[in-house]
Scaffold this motif. Structure first.
Motif, PDB file in Angstrom:
ATOM      1  N   VAL A 172       6.585  13.723  -4.336  1.00  0.00           N
ATOM      2  CA  VAL A 172       7.798  14.079  -3.201  1.00  0.00           C
ATOM      3  C   VAL A 172       8.881  13.738  -4.087  1.00  0.00           C
ATOM      4  O   VAL A 172       9.074  12.723  -4.865  1.00  0.00           O
ATOM      5  CB  VAL A 172       7.624  13.257  -2.014  1.00  0.00           C
ATOM      6  CG1 VAL A 172       8.565  13.574  -1.211  1.00  0.00           C
ATOM      7  CG2 VAL A 172       6.110  13.471  -1.474  1.00  0.00           C
ATOM      8  N   ALA A 173       9.881  14.555  -3.894  1.00  0.00           N
ATOM      9  CA  ALA A 173      11.311  14.392  -4.605  1.00  0.00           C
ATOM     10  C   ALA A 173      11.770  13.003  -4.046  1.00  0.00           C
ATOM     11  O   ALA A 173      12.533  12.267  -5.180  1.00  0.00           O
ATOM     12  CB  ALA A 173      12.225  15.472  -4.212  1.00  0.00           C
ATOM     13  N   SER A 174      11.745  12.533  -3.001  1.00  0.00           N
ATOM     14  CA  SER A 174      12.421  11.085  -2.504  1.00  0.00           C
ATOM     15  C   SER A 174      11.405  10.171  -2.514  1.00  0.00           C
ATOM     16  O   SER A 174      11.273   9.172  -1.623  1.00  0.00           O
ATOM     17  CB  SER A 174      13.042  11.336  -1.128  1.00  0.00           C
ATOM     18  OG  SER A 174      11.998  11.684  -0.249  1.00  0.00           O
ATOM     19  N   ARG A 175      10.543  10.119  -3.353  1.00  0.00           N
ATOM     20  CA  ARG A 175       9.419   9.069  -3.395  1.00  0.00           C
ATOM     21  C   ARG A 175       9.968   7.724  -3.944  1.00  0.00           C
ATOM     22  O   ARG A 175      11.175   7.755  -4.549  1.00  0.00           O
ATOM     23  CB  ARG A 175       8.507   9.403  -4.364  1.00  0.00           C
ATOM     24  CG  ARG A 175       8.805   9.668  -5.826  1.00  0.00           C
ATOM     25  CD  ARG A 175       7.394   9.912  -6.656  1.00  0.00           C
ATOM     26  NE  ARG A 175       7.895  10.150  -8.049  1.00  0.00           N
ATOM     27  CZ  ARG A 175       8.156  11.334  -8.553  1.00  0.00           C
ATOM     28  NH1 ARG A 175       8.190  12.600  -7.575  1.00  0.00           N
ATOM     29  NH2 ARG A 175       8.236  11.787  -9.793  1.00  0.00           N
ATOM     30  N   CYS A 176       9.371   6.613  -3.719  1.00  0.00           N
ATOM     31  CA  CYS A 176       9.947   5.386  -4.010  1.00  0.00           C
ATOM     32  C   CYS A 176       9.649   5.351  -5.673  1.00  0.00           C
ATOM     33  O   CYS A 176       8.634   5.581  -6.357  1.00  0.00           O
ATOM     34  CB  CYS A 176       8.905   4.122  -3.506  1.00  0.00           C
ATOM     35  SG  CYS A 176       9.227   4.261  -1.677  1.00  0.00           S
ATOM     36  N   GLY A 177      10.746   4.574  -6.261  1.00  0.00           N
ATOM     37  CA  GLY A 177      10.836   4.375  -7.588  1.00  0.00           C
ATOM     38  C   GLY A 177      11.927   3.811  -7.962  1.00  0.00           C
ATOM     39  O   GLY A 177      13.014   3.609  -7.751  1.00  0.00           O
ATOM     40  N   GLY A 178      11.633   2.539  -8.709  1.00  0.00           N
ATOM     41  CA  GLY A 178      12.689   1.353  -9.252  1.00  0.00           C
ATOM     42  C   GLY A 178      13.082   0.668  -8.001  1.00  0.00           C
ATOM     43  O   GLY A 178      12.410   0.171  -7.334  1.00  0.00           O
ATOM     44  N   THR A 179      14.345   0.768  -7.862  1.00  0.00           N
ATOM     45  CA  THR A 179      15.139   0.144  -6.673  1.00  0.00           C
ATOM     46  C   THR A 179      15.096   0.971  -5.539  1.00  0.00           C
ATOM     47  O   THR A 179      15.468   0.591  -4.466  1.00  0.00           O
ATOM     48  CB  THR A 179      16.356  -0.332  -7.223  1.00  0.00           C
ATOM     49  OG1 THR A 179      17.157   0.559  -7.649  1.00  0.00           O
ATOM     50  CG2 THR A 179      16.150  -1.633  -8.244  1.00  0.00           C
TER      51      THR A 179
ATOM     52  N   GLU B 155       0.802  -1.317  -0.052  1.00  0.00           N
ATOM     53  CA  GLU B 155      -0.193  -0.057  -0.023  1.00  0.00           C
ATOM     54  C   GLU B 155       0.710   1.260   0.025  1.00  0.00           C
ATOM     55  O   GLU B 155       0.431   2.273  -0.626  1.00  0.00           O
ATOM     56  CB  GLU B 155      -0.824  -0.058   1.157  1.00  0.00           C
ATOM     57  CG  GLU B 155      -2.127  -1.034   1.231  1.00  0.00           C
ATOM     58  CD  GLU B 155      -2.850  -1.287   2.352  1.00  0.00           C
ATOM     59  OE1 GLU B 155      -2.449  -0.204   3.267  1.00  0.00           O
ATOM     60  OE2 GLU B 155      -3.671  -1.784   2.548  1.00  0.00           O
ATOM     61  N   HIS B 156       2.039   1.306   0.637  1.00  0.00           N
ATOM     62  CA  HIS B 156       2.831   2.310   0.814  1.00  0.00           C
ATOM     63  C   HIS B 156       3.585   2.569  -0.624  1.00  0.00           C
ATOM     64  O   HIS B 156       3.635   3.710  -1.220  1.00  0.00           O
ATOM     65  CB  HIS B 156       3.891   2.103   1.774  1.00  0.00           C
ATOM     66  CG  HIS B 156       4.964   3.264   1.690  1.00  0.00           C
ATOM     67  ND1 HIS B 156       5.088   4.454   2.123  1.00  0.00           N
ATOM     68  CD2 HIS B 156       6.203   3.122   1.007  1.00  0.00           C
ATOM     69  CE1 HIS B 156       5.973   5.159   2.021  1.00  0.00           C
ATOM     70  NE2 HIS B 156       6.842   4.230   1.100  1.00  0.00           N
ATOM     71  N   LEU B 157       3.794   1.361  -1.320  1.00  0.00           N
ATOM     72  CA  LEU B 157       4.578   1.628  -2.735  1.00  0.00           C
ATOM     73  C   LEU B 157       3.347   2.428  -3.679  1.00  0.00           C
ATOM     74  O   LEU B 157       3.838   3.107  -4.474  1.00  0.00           O
ATOM     75  CB  LEU B 157       4.806   0.210  -3.329  1.00  0.00           C
ATOM     76  CG  LEU B 157       6.003  -0.201  -2.743  1.00  0.00           C
ATOM     77  CD1 LEU B 157       6.466  -1.686  -3.099  1.00  0.00           C
ATOM     78  CD2 LEU B 157       7.261   0.786  -2.692  1.00  0.00           C
ATOM     79  N   LYS B 158       2.251   1.876  -3.331  1.00  0.00           N
ATOM     80  CA  LYS B 158       1.006   2.660  -4.358  1.00  0.00           C
ATOM     81  C   LYS B 158       1.037   4.040  -4.209  1.00  0.00           C
ATOM     82  O   LYS B 158       0.823   4.717  -5.178  1.00  0.00           O
ATOM     83  CB  LYS B 158      -0.230   1.886  -4.273  1.00  0.00           C
ATOM     84  CG  LYS B 158      -0.260   0.468  -4.644  1.00  0.00           C
ATOM     85  CD  LYS B 158      -1.615  -0.359  -4.437  1.00  0.00           C
ATOM     86  CE  LYS B 158      -1.495  -1.754  -4.721  1.00  0.00           C
ATOM     87  NZ  LYS B 158      -2.928  -2.426  -4.772  1.00  0.00           N
ATOM     88  N   LYS B 159       1.035   4.605  -3.007  1.00  0.00           N
ATOM     89  CA  LYS B 159       0.527   5.738  -2.655  1.00  0.00           C
ATOM     90  C   LYS B 159       2.026   6.648  -2.951  1.00  0.00           C
ATOM     91  O   LYS B 159       1.789   7.742  -3.476  1.00  0.00           O
ATOM     92  CB  LYS B 159       0.364   5.945  -1.054  1.00  0.00           C
ATOM     93  CG  LYS B 159      -1.137   5.424  -0.972  1.00  0.00           C
ATOM     94  CD  LYS B 159      -1.447   5.488   0.618  1.00  0.00           C
ATOM     95  CE  LYS B 159      -2.705   4.937   0.976  1.00  0.00           C
ATOM     96  NZ  LYS B 159      -3.119   4.944   2.422  1.00  0.00           N
ATOM     97  N   CYS B 160       3.129   6.130  -2.653  1.00  0.00           N
ATOM     98  CA  CYS B 160       4.366   6.785  -2.584  1.00  0.00           C
ATOM     99  C   CYS B 160       4.746   7.008  -4.376  1.00  0.00           C
ATOM    100  O   CYS B 160       5.263   7.977  -4.494  1.00  0.00           O
ATOM    101  CB  CYS B 160       5.420   6.055  -1.919  1.00  0.00           C
ATOM    102  SG  CYS B 160       7.084   6.991  -1.871  1.00  0.00           S
TER     103      CYS B 160
END
Length: 274
Positions: free
Chosen positions: A160-167, A150-155
């Protein structure tokens, strides 16, 4: 050849000396010293020598000519016998005893009541997060995995500049991933401890139930024995007429009322004639 009489340790400092020698250095003025660096009491007139920084008696404090007694730089009988350069130095006592005592008392009172004017503030605690924004920590691996997804979907959909993406993972994403990995690694140990705790709880419940039944049976047996006891044994003070009357059930006669003591009281009015 006579033995050498040279002293190798510092000699004790006398309060008064009869030497007429005087130090050629200029006289030491008392007013240039601080009140706690000299003592003008006649019984122990002394000051701190500016050369060796030790207390040295002042000879002739009640006379016109004052000077420091000859003294060594070290302690008497322990340190080397090294004569101080301030020995026999003249002293100019230009401060009255009353003035010195008043200054000393005022300085002591001021020092006792002095305290630091600098204020030290304790750091303020961080404000707690509102209850509506608090999320409970997952207790098992499945809950941790669900929270991580759920956190990955929202993030990923946020800006946000430091959002989750890729690795790359943000701070919250890395924390949830580490929590999921820890729960997966320790799941078998927690299951084993949970089974052990369940077994211990079942044994304790069974033991308490058996003990309760045993105590209840003993209580009922004791009450049964008390009920079957003779009537005289039930009286608090057996042997008295009042207790025996209270514990005896008598048959009431027709036309009378019996009180708790067994006395027969007539129900119809009685006419007594003299």
């Amino acid at each position: 050849m006579p033995a050498s009489t040279l002293e190798r340790t510092a000699r004790p400092r006398r309060s008064r000396t009869r030497s007429r020698n005087s130090n050629p250095r200029p006289a030491l003025v008392i007013s240039t010293l601080k009140p706690h660096q000299y003592d003008l009491r006649p019984a122990c007139a002394s000051l701190i020598c500016p050369d060796c920084k030790t207390w040295v008696p002042i000879t002739g404090i009640q006379a016109k000519k004052h000077k420091l007694v000859p003294h060594d730089t070290g302690r008497a009988g322990k340190d080397a016998a090294v004569r101080c350069q301030g020995s026999n130095r003249l002293v100019n006592v230009d401060v009255a005893f009353e003035v010195w005592q008043k200054r000393l008392e005022e300085g002591g009172a001021e020092t006792d009541g002095r305290r630091s004017a600098r204020q030290r503030y304790k750091p303020l605690p961080a404000q707690a997060k509102p209850v509506t924004k608090m999320t409970p920590a997952p207790m098992n691996a499945d809950d941790a995995l669900t929270a991580y997804r759920e956190h990955l979907k929202k993030c990923r959909t946020s800006r946000v500049a430091s959002r989750c993406g890729g690795t790359h993972r943000c701070a919250d994403g890395a924390r949830l991933a580490a929590l999921y990995e820890q729960l997966m690694r320790t799941q078998k140990y927690r299951d084993r401890e949970r089974r052990k705790d369940s077994r211990v709880d079942a044994l304790l419940t069974r033991h308490r139930s058996a003990k309760g039944k045993k105590n209840a049976a003993a209580t009922w047996a004791e009450q049964h024995q008390t009920t079957d006891a003779p009537k005289k044994a039930l009286a608090k003070r057996s042997g008295t007429e009042v207790e025996e009357a209270n514990n005896t059930c008598r048959i009431r006669r027709a036309g009378t009322v019996s009180d708790y003591r067994g006395r027969h009281v007539p129900t119809e009015p009685l006419h007594i004639t003299a």
